[in-house]
Design a protein around this motif. Structure first.
Motif, short mmCIF file in Angstrom:
data_model
loop_
_atom_site.label_atom_id
_atom_site.label_comp_id
_atom_site.label_asym_id
_atom_site.label_seq_id
_atom_site.Cartn_x
_atom_site.Cartn_y
_atom_site.Cartn_z
N GLY A 166 87.20 31.48 11.19
CA GLY A 166 86.87 32.61 10.32
C GLY A 166 87.34 32.37 8.89
N LEU A 167 88.50 31.79 8.73
CA LEU A 167 89.03 31.52 7.40
C LEU A 167 88.25 30.41 6.69
N GLY A 168 87.92 29.35 7.43
CA GLY A 168 87.25 28.21 6.80
C GLY A 168 88.14 27.57 5.75
N PHE A 169 87.61 26.60 5.07
CA PHE A 169 88.39 25.84 4.09
C PHE A 169 89.00 26.74 3.02
N PHE A 170 88.18 27.58 2.40
CA PHE A 170 88.68 28.37 1.27
C PHE A 170 89.67 29.44 1.72
N GLY A 171 89.44 30.03 2.86
CA GLY A 171 90.39 31.00 3.39
C GLY A 171 91.72 30.35 3.75
N LEU A 172 91.66 29.15 4.31
CA LEU A 172 92.89 28.43 4.63
C LEU A 172 93.64 28.06 3.35
N MET A 173 92.90 27.66 2.32
CA MET A 173 93.56 27.31 1.06
C MET A 173 94.21 28.54 0.41
N ALA A 174 93.70 29.72 0.71
CA ALA A 174 94.27 30.95 0.14
C ALA A 174 95.30 31.59 1.06
N SER A 175 95.54 31.00 2.23
CA SER A 175 96.50 31.56 3.20
C SER A 175 97.94 31.23 2.82
N GLN A 176 98.87 31.79 3.58
CA GLN A 176 100.30 31.58 3.35
C GLN A 176 100.66 32.09 1.96
N ASP A 177 100.81 33.35 1.83
CA ASP A 177 100.96 34.01 0.53
C ASP A 177 102.22 33.57 -0.20
N HIS A 178 102.16 32.34 -0.70
CA HIS A 178 103.29 31.79 -1.46
C HIS A 178 102.94 31.59 -2.92
N HIS A 179 101.71 31.93 -3.30
CA HIS A 179 101.20 31.55 -4.62
C HIS A 179 102.00 32.17 -5.77
N ARG A 180 102.32 33.47 -5.68
CA ARG A 180 103.04 34.09 -6.80
C ARG A 180 104.42 33.47 -6.98
N GLU A 181 105.14 33.27 -5.87
CA GLU A 181 106.46 32.64 -5.95
C GLU A 181 106.34 31.22 -6.52
N HIS A 182 105.33 30.51 -6.05
CA HIS A 182 105.07 29.14 -6.49
C HIS A 182 104.78 29.12 -8.00
N HIS A 183 103.98 30.06 -8.48
CA HIS A 183 103.64 30.10 -9.90
C HIS A 183 104.87 30.40 -10.75
N LEU A 184 105.71 31.29 -10.28
CA LEU A 184 106.92 31.61 -11.04
C LEU A 184 107.86 30.40 -11.08
N MET A 185 107.97 29.67 -9.97
CA MET A 185 108.78 28.46 -9.96
C MET A 185 108.24 27.44 -10.96
N MET A 186 106.92 27.26 -10.96
CA MET A 186 106.31 26.32 -11.90
C MET A 186 106.59 26.73 -13.33
N ALA A 187 106.45 28.03 -13.62
CA ALA A 187 106.67 28.53 -14.97
C ALA A 187 108.12 28.29 -15.40
#
Length: 195
Positions: A166-187
């Motif tokens: 159901g998720l497929g490639f793009f859904g899997l790439m958007a899974s594991q809601d770590h993006h905001r934390e990751h972006h703040l670490m990068m910044a």
């Protein structure tokens, strides 16, 4: 008949004048004074929550967090690196060409694109596959191909297999809601997970 013509001409001229005023940029610079926006917002009581384009919104949010943190080490801040990552995210979602193959226990997704997109895929997919692999309900593998990258996600749990498909490639790439934390670490200048 003459009254009808005069009335029609008046309506047309008035409409043209109104349209000209609406498209005229003579007062446009008034609205471009960013220093006045906070005052207008306070007066109107309304606040917009989206500052525009997605990458700009993400950068704006990060800047607000960094500004509010008295411990921000401005010498380490890397908004250029974060911007490059946001460009990669956009390129992955908008430009990647993905061929998904359903397996009995999950999917295999082969992703490709132009040279910039392939470079993006080779930076992002392995790093995100490592994030996905933290979930022990599925097995995750990635490998470079001659024209991109393959992501394979499988499971022996039927409900999880259905989720993977159901998720497929793009859904899997958007899974594991770590993006905001990751972006703040990068910044903050921290290499969050290598992309």
């Amino acid at each position: 008949m003459r009254t009808k013509i005069i009335l029609t001409a008046t309506v047309l001229i008035g409409g043209a004048a109104f349209a000209l005023e609406q498209t005229s940029h003579t007062g446009h610079s008034d609205g471009m004074d960013h220093s006045a926006h906070g005052q207008e917002q306070a007066l109107s009581g309304a606040a917009l929550s989206e500052p525009g384009q997605g990458a700009f919104a993400a950068l704006s949010e990060v800047v607000r967090v960094l500004d509010a943190d008295p411990n921000t080490d401005w010498a380490q801040v890397d908004l250029v690196g974060l911007r490059a990552h946001l460009v990669d995210m956009d390129r992955l979602v908008m430009d990647a060409v993905v061929m998904e193959t359903e397996l009995t226990d999950g999917i295999s997704a082969n992703a490709t694109g132009d040279a910039d997109t392939i470079a993006t895929l080779r930076r992002m997919v392995p790093a995100h596959a490592a994030q996905l692999a933290r979930d022990n309900r599925w097995t995750v593998a990635d490998s470079e191909t001659s024209d991109g990258i393959e992501l394979r996600v499988t499971s022996d749990i039927p409900d999880v297999v259905a989720r993977i498909k159901g998720l497929g490639f793009f859904g899997l790439m958007a899974s594991q809601d770590h993006h905001r934390e990751h972006h703040l670490m990068m910044a903050r200048g921290i290499d969050a997970h290598g992309h």
